[in-house]
Write a protein that holds these residues in place. Structure first.
Motif, PDB file in Angstrom:
ATOM      1  N   GLY A  78     -11.240  11.001  -8.794  1.00  0.00           N
ATOM      2  CA  GLY A  78     -10.038  10.171  -8.865  1.00  0.00           C
ATOM      3  C   GLY A  78      -9.629   9.608  -7.515  1.00  0.00           C
ATOM      4  N   GLN A  79     -10.303  10.003  -6.453  1.00  0.00           N
ATOM      5  CA  GLN A  79      -9.948   9.483  -5.136  1.00  0.00           C
ATOM      6  C   GLN A  79     -10.747   8.223  -4.831  1.00  0.00           C
ATOM      7  OE1 GLN A  79      -7.496  10.961  -3.109  1.00  0.00           O
ATOM      8  NE2 GLN A  79      -7.186  11.972  -5.080  1.00  0.00           N
ATOM      9  N   PHE A  80     -10.065   7.193  -4.419  1.00  0.00           N
ATOM     10  CA  PHE A  80     -10.738   5.960  -4.021  1.00  0.00           C
ATOM     11  C   PHE A  80     -10.937   5.981  -2.505  1.00  0.00           C
ATOM     12  CE2 PHE A  80      -8.297   5.077  -7.790  1.00  0.00           C
ATOM     13  CZ  PHE A  80      -9.092   4.243  -8.541  1.00  0.00           C
TER      14      PHE A  80
ATOM     15  N   SER B 163      -5.834  -3.014  -5.173  1.00  0.00           N
ATOM     16  CA  SER B 163      -4.401  -2.678  -5.141  1.00  0.00           C
ATOM     17  C   SER B 163      -3.597  -3.445  -6.187  1.00  0.00           C
ATOM     18  CB  SER B 163      -3.826  -2.931  -3.745  1.00  0.00           C
ATOM     19  OG  SER B 163      -4.023  -4.263  -3.356  1.00  0.00           O
ATOM     20  N   ARG B 164      -3.957  -4.707  -6.442  1.00  0.00           N
ATOM     21  CA  ARG B 164      -3.163  -5.478  -7.410  1.00  0.00           C
ATOM     22  C   ARG B 164      -3.437  -5.031  -8.841  1.00  0.00           C
ATOM     23  NH1 ARG B 164      -2.254  -6.451  -2.188  1.00  0.00           N
ATOM     24  NH2 ARG B 164      -0.893  -8.257  -1.839  1.00  0.00           N
TER      25      ARG B 164
ATOM     26  N   ILE C 257      -4.089  -1.611  -9.365  1.00  0.00           N
ATOM     27  CA  ILE C 257      -3.507  -0.264  -9.365  1.00  0.00           C
ATOM     28  C   ILE C 257      -1.994  -0.343  -9.557  1.00  0.00           C
ATOM     29  CG2 ILE C 257      -3.138   1.804  -7.936  1.00  0.00           C
ATOM     30  CD1 ILE C 257      -5.953   1.181  -6.696  1.00  0.00           C
ATOM     31  N   ILE C 258      -1.380  -1.383  -8.999  1.00  0.00           N
ATOM     32  CA  ILE C 258       0.065  -1.551  -9.123  1.00  0.00           C
ATOM     33  C   ILE C 258       0.484  -1.753 -10.581  1.00  0.00           C
ATOM     34  CG2 ILE C 258       1.938  -3.204  -8.621  1.00  0.00           C
ATOM     35  CD1 ILE C 258       0.615  -3.510  -5.813  1.00  0.00           C
ATOM     36  N   LEU C 259      -0.365  -2.378 -11.391  1.00  0.00           N
ATOM     37  CA  LEU C 259      -0.001  -2.656 -12.785  1.00  0.00           C
ATOM     38  C   LEU C 259       0.182  -1.358 -13.576  1.00  0.00           C
ATOM     39  CD1 LEU C 259      -2.581  -5.489 -13.532  1.00  0.00           C
ATOM     40  CD2 LEU C 259      -0.097  -5.770 -13.456  1.00  0.00           C
ATOM     41  N   PRO C 260       1.306  -1.222 -14.288  1.00  0.00           N
ATOM     42  CA  PRO C 260       1.499  -0.010 -15.101  1.00  0.00           C
ATOM     43  C   PRO C 260       0.375   0.180 -16.121  1.00  0.00           C
ATOM     44  CG  PRO C 260       3.529  -1.305 -15.022  1.00  0.00           C
ATOM     45  CD  PRO C 260       2.461  -2.132 -14.361  1.00  0.00           C
TER      46      PRO C 260
ATOM     47  N   VAL D 290      -2.718  -0.494 -15.774  1.00  0.00           N
ATOM     48  CA  VAL D 290      -4.013  -0.183 -15.154  1.00  0.00           C
ATOM     49  C   VAL D 290      -3.890   1.095 -14.309  1.00  0.00           C
ATOM     50  CG1 VAL D 290      -5.938  -1.046 -13.751  1.00  0.00           C
ATOM     51  CG2 VAL D 290      -4.611  -2.646 -15.163  1.00  0.00           C
ATOM     52  N   GLY D 291      -3.299   0.994 -13.132  1.00  0.00           N
ATOM     53  CA  GLY D 291      -3.172   2.173 -12.276  1.00  0.00           C
ATOM     54  C   GLY D 291      -4.522   2.655 -11.780  1.00  0.00           C
ATOM     55  N   GLY D 292      -4.519   3.772 -11.096  1.00  0.00           N
ATOM     56  CA  GLY D 292      -5.766   4.344 -10.602  1.00  0.00           C
ATOM     57  C   GLY D 292      -6.668   4.779 -11.742  1.00  0.00           C
ATOM     58  N   LYS D 293      -6.049   5.295 -12.804  1.00  0.00           N
ATOM     59  CA  LYS D 293      -6.851   5.759 -13.943  1.00  0.00           C
ATOM     60  C   LYS D 293      -7.558   4.604 -14.619  1.00  0.00           C
ATOM     61  CE  LYS D 293      -4.233   9.948 -14.811  1.00  0.00           C
ATOM     62  NZ  LYS D 293      -3.151  10.579 -15.567  1.00  0.00           N
TER      63      LYS D 293
ATOM     64  N   TYR E  98       0.820  -1.224   0.000  1.00  0.00           N
ATOM     65  CA  TYR E  98       0.000   0.000   0.000  1.00  0.00           C
ATOM     66  C   TYR E  98       0.845   1.261   0.000  1.00  0.00           C
ATOM     67  CZ  TYR E  98      -3.134  -3.745   0.730  1.00  0.00           C
ATOM     68  OH  TYR E  98      -3.787  -4.934   0.560  1.00  0.00           O
TER      69      TYR E  98
ATOM     70  N   GLU F 102      -0.018   9.797 -10.121  1.00  0.00           N
ATOM     71  CA  GLU F 102      -0.898   9.751 -11.302  1.00  0.00           C
ATOM     72  C   GLU F 102      -1.679  11.050 -11.467  1.00  0.00           C
ATOM     73  OE1 GLU F 102      -3.757   6.656 -11.690  1.00  0.00           O
ATOM     74  OE2 GLU F 102      -2.248   5.073 -11.778  1.00  0.00           O
ATOM     75  N   GLN F 103      -2.006  11.673 -10.336  1.00  0.00           N
ATOM     76  CA  GLN F 103      -2.836  12.883 -10.406  1.00  0.00           C
ATOM     77  C   GLN F 103      -2.020  14.157 -10.584  1.00  0.00           C
ATOM     78  OE1 GLN F 103      -5.599  12.814  -7.057  1.00  0.00           O
ATOM     79  NE2 GLN F 103      -5.855  10.630  -7.426  1.00  0.00           N
TER      80      GLN F 103
ATOM     81  N   HIS G  27       8.425   2.157 -13.346  1.00  0.00           N
ATOM     82  CA  HIS G  27       7.268   2.780 -13.991  1.00  0.00           C
ATOM     83  C   HIS G  27       7.648   4.037 -14.771  1.00  0.00           C
ATOM     84  CE1 HIS G  27       4.983  -0.050 -11.676  1.00  0.00           C
ATOM     85  NE2 HIS G  27       3.825   0.450 -12.056  1.00  0.00           N
TER      86      HIS G  27
ATOM     87  N   PHE H  73       3.408   1.702  -1.960  1.00  0.00           N
ATOM     88  CA  PHE H  73       3.578   2.019  -3.380  1.00  0.00           C
ATOM     89  C   PHE H  73       2.250   2.391  -4.031  1.00  0.00           C
ATOM     90  CE2 PHE H  73       3.715   0.550  -7.876  1.00  0.00           C
ATOM     91  CZ  PHE H  73       4.492   1.600  -8.351  1.00  0.00           C
ATOM     92  N   VAL H  74       1.177   1.688  -3.657  1.00  0.00           N
ATOM     93  CA  VAL H  74      -0.141   1.974  -4.250  1.00  0.00           C
ATOM     94  C   VAL H  74      -0.518   3.428  -3.996  1.00  0.00           C
ATOM     95  CG1 VAL H  74      -2.604   1.443  -4.106  1.00  0.00           C
ATOM     96  CG2 VAL H  74      -0.939  -0.419  -4.150  1.00  0.00           C
ATOM     97  N   ARG H  75      -0.338   3.887  -2.749  1.00  0.00           N
ATOM     98  CA  ARG H  75      -0.671   5.282  -2.404  1.00  0.00           C
ATOM     99  C   ARG H  75       0.241   6.263  -3.151  1.00  0.00           C
ATOM    100  NH1 ARG H  75      -5.306   6.595   0.767  1.00  0.00           N
ATOM    101  NH2 ARG H  75      -5.747   4.737   1.987  1.00  0.00           N
TER     102      ARG H  75
ATOM    103  N   ILE I 258      -8.936   1.137  -2.367  1.00  0.00           N
ATOM    104  CA  ILE I 258      -7.491   1.091  -2.637  1.00  0.00           C
ATOM    105  C   ILE I 258      -6.947  -0.285  -2.287  1.00  0.00           C
ATOM    106  CG2 ILE I 258      -5.249   1.973  -1.866  1.00  0.00           C
ATOM    107  CD1 ILE I 258      -6.565   4.758  -1.739  1.00  0.00           C
ATOM    108  N   ILE I 259      -7.437  -0.840  -1.194  1.00  0.00           N
ATOM    109  CA  ILE I 259      -6.976  -2.183  -0.801  1.00  0.00           C
ATOM    110  C   ILE I 259      -7.542  -3.233  -1.766  1.00  0.00           C
ATOM    111  CG2 ILE I 259      -7.063  -3.946   1.000  1.00  0.00           C
ATOM    112  CD1 ILE I 259      -7.157  -1.565   3.031  1.00  0.00           C
TER     113      ILE I 259
ATOM    114  N   LYS J  20       1.738   5.759  -5.976  1.00  0.00           N
ATOM    115  CA  LYS J  20       1.402   5.733  -7.396  1.00  0.00           C
ATOM    116  C   LYS J  20       0.130   6.524  -7.675  1.00  0.00           C
ATOM    117  CE  LYS J  20       0.730   2.853 -11.342  1.00  0.00           C
ATOM    118  NZ  LYS J  20       0.084   1.703 -11.898  1.00  0.00           N
ATOM    119  N   LEU J  21      -0.887   6.340  -6.827  1.00  0.00           N
ATOM    120  CA  LEU J  21      -2.136   7.094  -7.021  1.00  0.00           C
ATOM    121  C   LEU J  21      -1.870   8.596  -6.927  1.00  0.00           C
ATOM    122  CD1 LEU J  21      -4.661   4.897  -4.985  1.00  0.00           C
ATOM    123  CD2 LEU J  21      -4.657   5.256  -7.457  1.00  0.00           C
TER     124      LEU J  21
END
Lengths: 81, 272
Positions: B6-8, B17-18, B20-23, B25-28, A19, A29-30, A57, A21-23, B13-14, A25-26
């Motif tokens: 754009g906010q989860f 997460s797998r 979002i980590i992918l280039p 996919v990501g949050g977008k 998490y 991205e913005q 990335h 990295f997830v945070r 997010i949890i 990355k999010l």
């Protein structure tokens, strides 16, 4: 050396991988290309894994600093979407 | 699913997460998945794994149309249904499991038979159509409707130990009639009822369809456009067959003869 002023700061102390990295990355991205993200964290493994993943990335890691006994600050410049 | 610009949520997010980590996919990309609307035909052998994975992935809205009820003989392959839901409408049995898996996803259960009269109204508000039906009249109806309405279509089929998958992008690639112009005469091709099917097979074909749909949503990778993928389970062989667009295709060719849905697809010819 010129001081870098981050465009955005996130505090992810208390979070563990993945998490961290997830945070991060999010957050990046913005942001716009060229802007700098500051990540404050205290999960030791993430001080290594976040820079590595960000580079994978396509982002540029400007610095990784241990600022006290528990915390790190990482500066990352957004290079691409 | 709410994203607040754009906010989860922390839970989202949890949960994702797998992804979002992918280039790729990501949050977008996850936000694109969350805003996608897909229309699924059939809550059977193909429809169960398709809807199960698309629900897990967080697709915003999934409509499922099926007029059948759960039968004990379905349970060897139709993994959303259970011994307890025998006799229940399949769309209701499926909806309960999908809602429990991911409350972010809006599941629209439509207990109805797909007809030339209702299909265009059903699919008009959806981005992608997925055919998980088990018969030729429905497959041709869905193909024609998607070509006429310009909707991307993932088509899958299974029998015994062999499965087929293809992705139809009207205006860009082939359609089902480019591949097989007319329905086979009734009785020529055995149904699953007559021919049997090993239960895992629709799971494999259905999950391939779910993957095609997610790639269409994300705009990543290559889909099975102008291509038929054939899976031979007994020999563990995947074969890709090139299917060029047929310029003389009766529905998507240069001078189409089918310009509106036929009044009936039950006969093996178009009786428009």
């Amino acid at each position: 050396m010129e001081e870098i002023i981050p465009d955005k700061r996130i505090d992810i102390r208390g979070l563990k991988c993945p998490y961290t990295f997830v945070r991060s990355k999010l957050a990046i991205e913005q942001m716009n290309t060229g802007e700098v993200l500051e990540v404050l964290l205290n999960y030791p493994e993430a001080s290594v894994s976040i820079p590595k993943s960000m580079q994978d990335h396509g982002q540029r890691v400007l610095s990784v600093d241990k600022i006290n006994d528990t915390d790190w600050i990482i500066l990352i410049r957004k290079e691409r979407d | 699913m709410e994203f607040n610009g754009g906010q989860f949520t922390d839970d989202q997010i949890i949960r994702y997460s797998r992804h979002i980590i992918l280039p790729e996919v990501g949050g977008k990309g996850q936000a694109m998945i969350a805003s996608a609307k897909v229309f699924l035909i059939g809550a059977g052998g193909l429809g169960c794994p398709i809807s199960y994975y698309l629900t897990a992935a967080g697709v915003g809205r999934i409509a499922i149309v099926d007029d059948d009820v759960v039968d004990l003989s379905n349970l060897q392959r139709q993994i959303l249904h259970s011994t307890k839901t025998v006799g229940m409408p399949k769309v209701e049995s499926a909806k309960a499991v999908l809602n429990a898996l991911n409350p972010d996803v809006e599941i629209i259960a439509i207990k109805d038979r797909l007809t030339p009269q209702n299909i265009l109204g059903f699919i008009k508000d959806y981005d992608i159509v997925i055919d998980g039906s088990d018969n030729f009249p429905t497959r041709y109806l869905v193909n024609d409707a998607c070509v006429l309405a310009n909707k991307p279509l993932s088509s899958g089929a299974v029998l015994r130990f062999e499965g087929q998958v293809t992705t139809i992008i009207p205006g860009e690639g082939h359609c089902y009639r480019c591949l097989f112009e007319e329905m086979p005469p009734e009785g020529l091709v055995p149904s699953c009822q007559e021919g049997g099917v090993l239960g895992v097979l629709p799971g494999i074909i259905g999950t391939l369809q779910a993957m095609e749909v997610l790639k269409l949503i994300l705009g990543k990778g290559d889909v099975l456009k102008n291509t038929l993928l054939i899976y031979d389970a007994l020999r563990t062989n995947f074969r890709k067959v090139r299917v060029p667009k047929n310029l003389d295709c009766p529905v998507c060719g240069e001078n189409p003869t089918i310009t509106a849905l036929c009044s009936s697809y039950e006969a093996n010819y178009c009786s428009a």
